[in-house]
Motif scaffolding. Structure first.
Motif, PDB file in Angstrom:
ATOM      1  N   MET A  94       0.876  -1.179   0.000  1.00  0.00           N
ATOM      2  CA  MET A  94       0.000   0.000   0.000  1.00  0.00           C
ATOM      3  C   MET A  94       0.908   1.223   0.000  1.00  0.00           C
ATOM      4  SD  MET A  94      -3.272  -1.075   0.370  1.00  0.00           S
ATOM      5  CE  MET A  94      -4.174   0.155   1.240  1.00  0.00           C
ATOM      6  N   CYS A  95       0.912   1.971  -1.102  1.00  0.00           N
ATOM      7  CA  CYS A  95       1.825   3.093  -1.261  1.00  0.00           C
ATOM      8  C   CYS A  95       1.058   4.388  -1.467  1.00  0.00           C
ATOM      9  CB  CYS A  95       2.731   2.860  -2.473  1.00  0.00           C
ATOM     10  SG  CYS A  95       3.657   1.313  -2.382  1.00  0.00           S
ATOM     11  N   THR A  96       1.602   5.474  -0.925  1.00  0.00           N
ATOM     12  CA  THR A  96       0.977   6.769  -1.162  1.00  0.00           C
ATOM     13  C   THR A  96       1.134   7.133  -2.635  1.00  0.00           C
ATOM     14  OG1 THR A  96       3.020   7.934  -0.619  1.00  0.00           O
ATOM     15  CG2 THR A  96       1.446   7.584   1.179  1.00  0.00           C
ATOM     16  N   MET A  97       0.159   7.801  -3.158  1.00  0.00           N
ATOM     17  CA  MET A  97       0.188   8.196  -4.564  1.00  0.00           C
ATOM     18  C   MET A  97       0.829   9.578  -4.673  1.00  0.00           C
ATOM     19  SD  MET A  97      -0.810   5.517  -5.959  1.00  0.00           S
ATOM     20  CE  MET A  97      -0.733   6.083  -7.625  1.00  0.00           C
ATOM     21  N   ILE A  98       2.076   9.640  -4.353  1.00  0.00           N
ATOM     22  CA  ILE A  98       2.841  10.865  -4.479  1.00  0.00           C
ATOM     23  C   ILE A  98       3.924  10.606  -5.518  1.00  0.00           C
ATOM     24  CG2 ILE A  98       4.349  10.255  -2.565  1.00  0.00           C
ATOM     25  CD1 ILE A  98       4.545  13.226  -1.904  1.00  0.00           C
ATOM     26  N   TYR A  99       4.105  11.554  -6.415  1.00  0.00           N
ATOM     27  CA  TYR A  99       5.076  11.385  -7.493  1.00  0.00           C
ATOM     28  C   TYR A  99       6.360  12.098  -7.104  1.00  0.00           C
ATOM     29  CZ  TYR A  99       7.028  11.387 -12.201  1.00  0.00           C
ATOM     30  OH  TYR A  99       7.828  11.204 -13.300  1.00  0.00           O
ATOM     31  N   GLY A 100       7.462  11.383  -7.109  1.00  0.00           N
ATOM     32  CA  GLY A 100       8.745  11.941  -6.687  1.00  0.00           C
ATOM     33  C   GLY A 100       9.617  12.453  -7.805  1.00  0.00           C
ATOM     34  N   GLY A 101       9.252  12.201  -9.042  1.00  0.00           N
ATOM     35  CA  GLY A 101      10.053  12.703 -10.157  1.00  0.00           C
ATOM     36  C   GLY A 101      10.346  11.621 -11.185  1.00  0.00           C
ATOM     37  N   ASP A 102      11.040  12.055 -12.230  1.00  0.00           N
ATOM     38  CA  ASP A 102      11.336  11.180 -13.368  1.00  0.00           C
ATOM     39  C   ASP A 102      12.570  10.305 -13.165  1.00  0.00           C
ATOM     40  OD1 ASP A 102       9.225  12.302 -14.770  1.00  0.00           O
ATOM     41  OD2 ASP A 102      10.483  13.865 -15.668  1.00  0.00           O
ATOM     42  N   GLN A 103      13.262  10.447 -12.062  1.00  0.00           N
ATOM     43  CA  GLN A 103      14.523   9.747 -11.854  1.00  0.00           C
ATOM     44  C   GLN A 103      14.350   8.236 -11.956  1.00  0.00           C
ATOM     45  OE1 GLN A 103      13.068  11.779  -9.598  1.00  0.00           O
ATOM     46  NE2 GLN A 103      14.360  13.594  -9.525  1.00  0.00           N
ATOM     47  N   LYS A 104      15.348   7.634 -12.591  1.00  0.00           N
ATOM     48  CA  LYS A 104      15.384   6.174 -12.716  1.00  0.00           C
ATOM     49  C   LYS A 104      16.811   5.720 -12.464  1.00  0.00           C
ATOM     50  CE  LYS A 104      11.735   5.778 -16.204  1.00  0.00           C
ATOM     51  NZ  LYS A 104      11.333   7.154 -16.200  1.00  0.00           N
ATOM     52  N   ALA A 105      16.938   4.501 -12.008  1.00  0.00           N
ATOM     53  CA  ALA A 105      18.269   3.929 -11.804  1.00  0.00           C
ATOM     54  C   ALA A 105      18.200   2.427 -12.029  1.00  0.00           C
ATOM     55  CB  ALA A 105      18.781   4.227 -10.401  1.00  0.00           C
ATOM     56  N   ARG A 106      19.317   1.889 -12.446  1.00  0.00           N
ATOM     57  CA  ARG A 106      19.451   0.444 -12.605  1.00  0.00           C
ATOM     58  C   ARG A 106      20.769   0.048 -11.957  1.00  0.00           C
ATOM     59  NH1 ARG A 106      17.359  -3.433 -16.592  1.00  0.00           N
ATOM     60  NH2 ARG A 106      18.634  -5.279 -16.329  1.00  0.00           N
ATOM     61  N   VAL A 107      20.715  -1.008 -11.156  1.00  0.00           N
ATOM     62  CA  VAL A 107      21.899  -1.503 -10.465  1.00  0.00           C
ATOM     63  C   VAL A 107      22.077  -2.964 -10.847  1.00  0.00           C
ATOM     64  CG1 VAL A 107      22.993  -1.893  -8.221  1.00  0.00           C
ATOM     65  CG2 VAL A 107      21.490   0.091  -8.542  1.00  0.00           C
ATOM     66  N   THR A 108      23.244  -3.293 -11.366  1.00  0.00           N
ATOM     67  CA  THR A 108      23.553  -4.675 -11.737  1.00  0.00           C
ATOM     68  C   THR A 108      24.909  -5.051 -11.146  1.00  0.00           C
ATOM     69  OG1 THR A 108      24.593  -3.983 -13.807  1.00  0.00           O
ATOM     70  CG2 THR A 108      22.264  -4.586 -13.911  1.00  0.00           C
ATOM     71  N   GLY A 109      25.143  -6.337 -11.029  1.00  0.00           N
ATOM     72  CA  GLY A 109      26.431  -6.808 -10.539  1.00  0.00           C
ATOM     73  C   GLY A 109      26.274  -7.905  -9.510  1.00  0.00           C
ATOM     74  N   THR A 110      27.151  -7.883  -8.529  1.00  0.00           N
ATOM     75  CA  THR A 110      27.139  -8.885  -7.459  1.00  0.00           C
ATOM     76  C   THR A 110      27.331  -8.189  -6.126  1.00  0.00           C
ATOM     77  OG1 THR A 110      28.142 -10.495  -8.955  1.00  0.00           O
ATOM     78  CG2 THR A 110      28.221 -11.004  -6.619  1.00  0.00           C
ATOM     79  N   TRP A 111      26.479  -8.534  -5.167  1.00  0.00           N
ATOM     80  CA  TRP A 111      26.603  -7.992  -3.817  1.00  0.00           C
ATOM     81  C   TRP A 111      26.435  -9.140  -2.826  1.00  0.00           C
ATOM     82  CZ3 TRP A 111      28.656  -4.082  -1.553  1.00  0.00           C
ATOM     83  CH2 TRP A 111      28.407  -3.879  -0.198  1.00  0.00           C
ATOM     84  N   ALA A 112      27.378  -9.270  -1.920  1.00  0.00           N
ATOM     85  CA  ALA A 112      27.352 -10.307  -0.869  1.00  0.00           C
ATOM     86  C   ALA A 112      27.158 -11.699  -1.480  1.00  0.00           C
ATOM     87  CB  ALA A 112      26.278  -9.996   0.167  1.00  0.00           C
TER      88      ALA A 112
END
Length: 147
Positions: A94-112
């Motif tokens: 259940m998320c508030t319907m507030i728009y934070g902007g056009d920003q996008k990110a993608r993270v790839t690789g290996t962690w832990a």
């Protein structure tokens, strides 16, 4: 009997030569930097100030990420055994319907020791909170005005 002694003497004389290590041995190759596996590639778009693709290595911190030490420390604090650090927002959240902007990110690789292929955006309250949880990695946009 003299032949046996001569044979034993010959074998004894040759034994060190058979098992000797060459005086000029090839040096061991040096390990490649950041061979440990904690490597992420982060691509941020439409942020206005943090856009770009960065490589982040941790343990020790390095790469092209501008805040490598802080990003690694933030990720370390959030990492829990058996949990996906980069898990998406659950579909039934259940998320508030507030728009934070056009920003996008993608993270790839290996962690832990686990593969990472995560996408981020700021399309609702849950996604904004998730972005902010990774603010050192993705860029802290709360104080960065969008042009």
């Amino acid at each position: 009997m003299p032949l046996r002694r001569l044979t034993l003497a010959a074998v004894a004389a040759l034994a060190p030569a058979l098992f000797a290590v060459p005086a000029v041995a090839a040096p061991m190759p040096l390990p490649l930097p950041h061979e440990h596996g904690d490597h992420l590639t982060v691509t941020v778009t439409d942020s206005g100030s943090f856009d770009g693709t960065y490589d982040l290595y941790c343990h020790p911190a390095g790469g092209t990420h501008p805040r490598a030490k802080k990003a690694c420390a933030q990720l370390d604090r959030q990492t829990r055994w058996g949990k996906d650090t980069f898990a998406p927002v659950p579909a039934d959240a259940m998320c508030t319907m507030i728009y934070g902007g056009d920003q996008k990110a993608r993270v790839t690789g290996t962690w832990a020791g686990r593969p990472v292929n995560a996408e981020f955006n700021r399309t609702n309250g849950c996604e904004i909170a998730r972005w902010n949880k990774f603010s050192e990695l993705l860029g802290d946009l709360r104080s960065t005005p969008k042009d």
